[in-house]
Design an enzyme around this catalytic site. Structure first.
Site, PDB file in Angstrom:
ATOM      1  N   GLU A 475      13.016 -18.917  53.425  1.00 14.75           N
ATOM      2  CA  GLU A 475      13.297 -19.663  54.663  1.00 14.75           C
ATOM      3  C   GLU A 475      13.708 -18.671  55.746  1.00 14.75           C
ATOM      4  OE1 GLU A 475      14.882 -23.442  55.115  1.00 14.75           O
ATOM      5  OE2 GLU A 475      15.097 -23.855  52.981  1.00 14.75           O
ATOM      6  N   GLU A 751      25.838 -22.448  50.239  1.00  9.88           N
ATOM      7  CA  GLU A 751      25.150 -23.543  50.924  1.00  9.88           C
ATOM      8  C   GLU A 751      25.714 -24.895  50.487  1.00  9.88           C
ATOM      9  OE1 GLU A 751      21.013 -23.680  49.843  1.00  9.88           O
ATOM     10  OE2 GLU A 751      20.514 -24.967  51.531  1.00  9.88           O
TER      11      GLU A 751
HETATM   12  C1  BGC Z   1      18.230 -25.021  55.258  1.00 11.92           C
HETATM   13  C2  BGC Z   1      19.435 -25.609  55.913  1.00 11.92           C
HETATM   14  C3  BGC Z   1      18.906 -26.485  56.999  1.00 11.92           C
HETATM   15  C4  BGC Z   1      18.281 -27.628  56.261  1.00 11.92           C
HETATM   16  C5  BGC Z   1      17.805 -28.760  57.083  1.00 11.92           C
HETATM   17  C6  BGC Z   1      17.585 -26.155  54.542  1.00 11.92           C
HETATM   18  O1  BGC Z   1      16.561 -25.804  53.758  1.00 11.92           O
HETATM   19  O2  BGC Z   1      18.533 -23.946  54.450  1.00 11.92           O
HETATM   20  O3  BGC Z   1      20.488 -24.840  56.088  1.00 11.92           O
HETATM   21  O4  BGC Z   1      19.776 -26.851  57.982  1.00 11.92           O
HETATM   22  O5  BGC Z   1      17.246 -27.174  55.439  1.00 11.92           O
HETATM   23  O6  BGC Z   1      17.996 -29.834  56.405  1.00 11.92           O
END
Ligand code: BGC
Length: 900
Positions: A475, A751
């Protein structure tokens, strides 16, 4: 007394910037004085086209004479029209409150970039042929992308000769996705992963380098191009480059070289490279001397001209290696592989030092965690290969480090290493946007300091020319929710202004015609539109945060129309004030879940709509657009009414219910309206009681919030007289909480509130829960801007929990600020520093009835009354528990003592 000369001269928030591409750059500086209440009476700026002129006090470009001191962030240049690609020298002096002039400051300079559209005439070039490879596709928002076809690195070279003695030589270069610039055998500058990420179709950034000291009679420019974000997956073709070399001779003549088809291209030892993929470098592929003059490039091919992009200067701190980490341990497995532990989760790569036979292939796999058996756990990397390969040339010691990738990791598994690695065989390079450290924080509570430390590592790890969500998996995007939720902590800790100025422009460029904004900026994928209102709210949130911390009205003007267009877009998509269609993630990642379990997404979407309208109304008023300020204030009133009609019950706001008997209050639903003061007066106490019931009774002093609620929870508690509850929540050691992460070995923030490590959304280095650190600065140390640009400093420390001291200092646009308090059994002391030109509002707690407050030994307050006034300190009020003083600039030392 003669005032000291100004210092920290900056142009557009940067030290000695190169490539300034605005015609009226702001010039800022700081002054300091030992005199309390000092403030500048005037300033005088000289801008010259030559160093010697400046030395003789001649401002041939601009001589302001004595003018009133500018507002932060500085004085907008208004001298002779600036030329493109030219160096300007400047200095400044000031007069103190009494009118005593200071000596001139040390000189500073800036170099302009391309100031008019026609000034660059860019020609983009690329290799005619590149070898391609495939990297795993990204899984995003549940969509499995196709495998990504990327290009092996391209090497480009061009020789040029000088025609006389030079005054200035500059290179301006944009190489996409990333480029390394070399001259006469050496890397130019210290930046890595240039240029910063943008939506290239809208703008590509060029980096500017001063090569005056590096050029000789004959020169060779060498450039290596890697993929970065300029890949097929995002709709881009092969890597490409534009370059301009500008030489100014002492005679005044100019020589300009552009990238063109005469540049030569080749493959080289750096082959596969990808942000997620890693790199493969085969040192047997010998092209030694390719970046020096005289190299035989007969077998190299001419470049071809290709389509390019609009160019904008990279006016922000570049990505750099900022720290080198020694391996904490190197362990050998029976398989012959090694496991290196750096003891810290961070972003970057490993510098390899090795000696061995030609053709030996060393493989480094990066990971954040270990499996139970002590082997590397790459689960959190998801589809990112995160593997670097180095093939030895042989015949002596070799040192190598990657260029066009980075990893989020603590551990590295090394296979193929010949012999036994020495202690310096593997060195971690910490890379991130090199924003300066401007804030320091320290307290008596070890856990608070540990959380602060983890936030700092986590924030830096997620500054990669854009604010990223995480650095390890496939990501690393500019998720706007993550970006704004942690932004306040970022501006306390780091010099973020230039970084966010660029990012706000990225957001502006990402806006669609209909006004919508995406979830992710730059919007590399089309499916990011339209964003969840809680994510797209970054536009409003960052703008108002930056206004508070920098006082930069130019920024407000630049984005007002875009923000208005976005708020109007939300309005068109609201159903009688309620935003029902646009929410997707809502209060993301609460305890035990990825999606919000308890908070209705319509509630968070509508709340952010209200939030954005308030910001817009505030900015409209600032810009003197009174009609619009009124119009949006009225709109806010009607949305607040609709919000309460839709979501407010007798004692609490709506929650998602698991069963008909479930009536548990939800923390986020209740705290958001409290934060923006939306709750009707007659129900405020009940809503607050519902929130407290959840925090204190049902969750035993734990939060039960996702990333949205977490951002505001501690503030809501503190503002409603529940600071002690907030402190307990912030310092919980058990799940869920920041202390729990630390107890479980985290060196950054996770996270998820849970300890997880599988092949899923389990980043160990997300920054979206980092807002707690802003609370440490703003509430524990008590520092916040009471007026934009810190023209007035609020010092309102909170003495909570077991804290016996807290110290914080900030380097702001206005100057150095400090709050340091200490308490013993019978003395509370508070040291405060307010910069010249600013004022302070200091709240000193009283230690019981009859208590005294002293400043530098003089009694200011005794037994409920002001005593002899001290010049420069004005009593501004008391509320029984504390006394507020207004102060001018300077250093103060308050003491609060019990009565008697
Ligand atoms: C990211 C998050 C992001 C989210 C949105 C994820 O995959 O890592 O931090 O805000 O997606 O829902």
């Amino acid at each position: 007394m003669i005032p000291r000369p100004p210092f920290r001269l900056r142009c557009e928030y940067l030290d000695e910037p190169l490539g300034v591409d605005t015609t009226s750059p702001r010039l800022g500086w700081l002054v300091e004085s030992d005199v309390r209440g000092d403030s500048p009476r005037w300033c005088h700026v000289l801008v010259s086209s030559a160093r010697e002129l400046l030395r003789s006090d001649i401002g041939d470009l601009w001589d302001t004479d004595q003018i009133p001191p500018p507002e932060p962030p500085g004085l907008a240049y208004a001298g002779e029209p600036l030329q493109s690609f030219a160096r300007c020298f400047w200095k400044v002096r000031w007069a103190d409150r009494e009118g005593w002039p200071s000596p001139w400051s040390e000189p500073a300079s800036f170099v302009t970039g391309s100031l008019a559209p026609g000034d660059w005439k860019p020609r983009w070039i690329a290799a005619r042929r590149v070898r391609e490879f495939r990297s795993k596709g990204t899984v995003l928002l549940g969509h499995q992308g196709d495998d990504d076809t990327q290009a092996c690195a391209v090497y480009l070279r061009k020789e040029f000769a000088l025609q006389g003695r030079i005054a200035l030589a500059m290179i301006f270069v944009s190489g996409l996705g990333h480029c390394e610039l070399r001259l006469n055998g050496d890397k130019v500058g210290t930046s890595v992963l240039d240029p910063g990420w943008t939506d290239y179709r809208k703008k590509a950034l060029y980096a500017s380098h001063d090569i005056t000291a590096l050029v000789r009679d004959r020169n060779a420019v060498g450039i290596i191009l890697g993929n970065g974000r300029h890949t097929r997956a995002y709709g881009y073709e092969a890597p490409r480059l534009t370059c301009r070399i500008e030489i100014e001779y002492e005679s005044g003549e100019r020589q300009i070289l552009f990238s063109d088809e005469s540049w030569k291209t080749s493959a080289g030892p750096l082959e596969e490279n990808g942000l997620y993929f890693g790199e493969r470098y085969d040192a047997r592929i010998l092209i030694d001397g390719w970046d020096r003059p005289g190299f035989d490039d007969g077998t190299w091919e001419n470049a071809e001209t290709v389509a390019g992009y609009p160019l904008v200067s990279q006016m922000m701190p570049p990505v750099r290696v900022t720290e080198r980490l020694a391996a904490r341990s190197i362990e050998r497995f029976s398989s012959g592989a090694f496991l290196v532990d750096f003891g810290q989760n961070f972003t970057g790569w490993v510098r390899l030092k090795v000696e061995g036979p030609m053709g030996t292939e060393i493989r480094l796999r990066h990971g954040e965690l270990l499996n139970e058996d002590g082997t590397l756990n790459v689960g959190p990397n998801e589809n990112a290969e995160a593997t670097d390969v180095y093939v030895l040339r042989g015949g002596g010691p070799e040192v190598h480090e990657p260029r066009f990738t980075y990893h989020g990791f603590r551990y590295v598994e090394v296979t193929g290493f010949p012999g036994t690695p020495g202690p310096d065989a593997f060195e971690g390079a910490f890379i991130h946007s090199d924003v300066g450290r401007t804030g320091t924080f320290r307290s008596s509570n070890g856990l608070v300091d540990a959380i602060h430390r983890n936030v700092v590592w986590g924030q830096l790890s997620n500054l990669m020319s854009i604010p990223t969500d995480c650095p390890q998996r496939d990501e690393r995007h500019g998720w706007l929710g993550d970006a704004h939720l942690a932004a306040e902590e970022a501006v306390y800790n780091f010099d973020m202004a230039a970084f966010y100025v660029k990012f706000l422009d990225d957001i502006r460029l990402a806006q669609k015609e209909d006004g919508s904004l995406p979830d992710v900026v730059p919007p590399y994928l089309p499916r990011f539109y339209p964003g969840d209102p809680a994510w797209s709210a970054a536009y409003a949130a960052l703008l108002s945060l930056l206004w508070d911390h920098t006082g930069d009205l130019r920024l407000v003007s630049a984005h007002y129309a875009g923000l208005k267009k976005y708020v109007d877009y939300l309005g068109r998509n609201a159903d009688r004030g309620i935003v029902r269609k646009l929410g997707k993630y809502g209060d993301w990642c609460p305890p035990g879940s990825v999606v919000p379990k308890k908070t209705p997404v319509d509630l968070t979407s509508t709340w952010y709509y209200y939030h954005d309208i308030l910001v817009l109304a505030r900015l409209a008023a600032l810009l003197g657009r009174d009609d619009e300020a009124r119009e949006y204030t009225q709109l806010a009133d009607s949305v607040r009414t609709a919000f309460n009609d839709a979501f407010l019950g007798e004692t609490q706001y709506a929650a998602i219910r698991v069963s008909p008997v479930d009536d548990h209050p939800n923390q986020t639903s209740n705290l958001l309206p409290l934060y923006l003061d939306m709750v009707p007066g007659d129900r405020k106490e009940k809503v607050l009681a519902s929130l407290l019931k959840s925090v204190v009774v049902l969750q035993d002093y734990h939060l039960d919030t996702g990333i949205l609620g977490t951002r505001y929870l501690l503030d809501v508690l503190t503002r409603n007289g529940q600071g002690e509850v907030a402190f307990r929540v912030a310092t919980q050691k058990s799940y869920p909480g920041w202390g729990y992460m630390i107890a479980e070995g985290a060196t950054t923030l996770w996270e998820r509130w849970e300890k997880l490590g599988g092949h899923a959304m389990n980043s160990q280095n997300h920054i979206m829960l980092g807002s707690v650190d802003a609370w440490f600065y703003r509430v524990l140390a008590g520092l916040s801007p009471a007026l934009p640009g810190w023209k007035k400093v609020r010092v309102r420390p909170h003495v909570l929990g077991d804290l016996t001291f807290v110290e914080a200092s900030l380097e702001t646009v206005a100057g150095r600020i400090r709050s340091a308090w200490k308490r013993t059994r019978d003395v509370f002391s508070l040291e405060v520093r307010v910069p010249v030109g600013s004022t302070g509002e200091v709240r000193v707690p009283l230690l019981g009835p009859g208590a005294r407050i002293l400043e530098s030994g003089k009694i200011l307050w005794r037994a409920g009354h002001a005593v002899d006034p001290v010049p420069g300190i004005v009593l501004a009020g008391d509320d029984g528990g504390s006394v507020v003083f207004e102060v001018g600039s300077g250093a103060y030392s308050f003491e609060s003592r019990p009565g008697g």
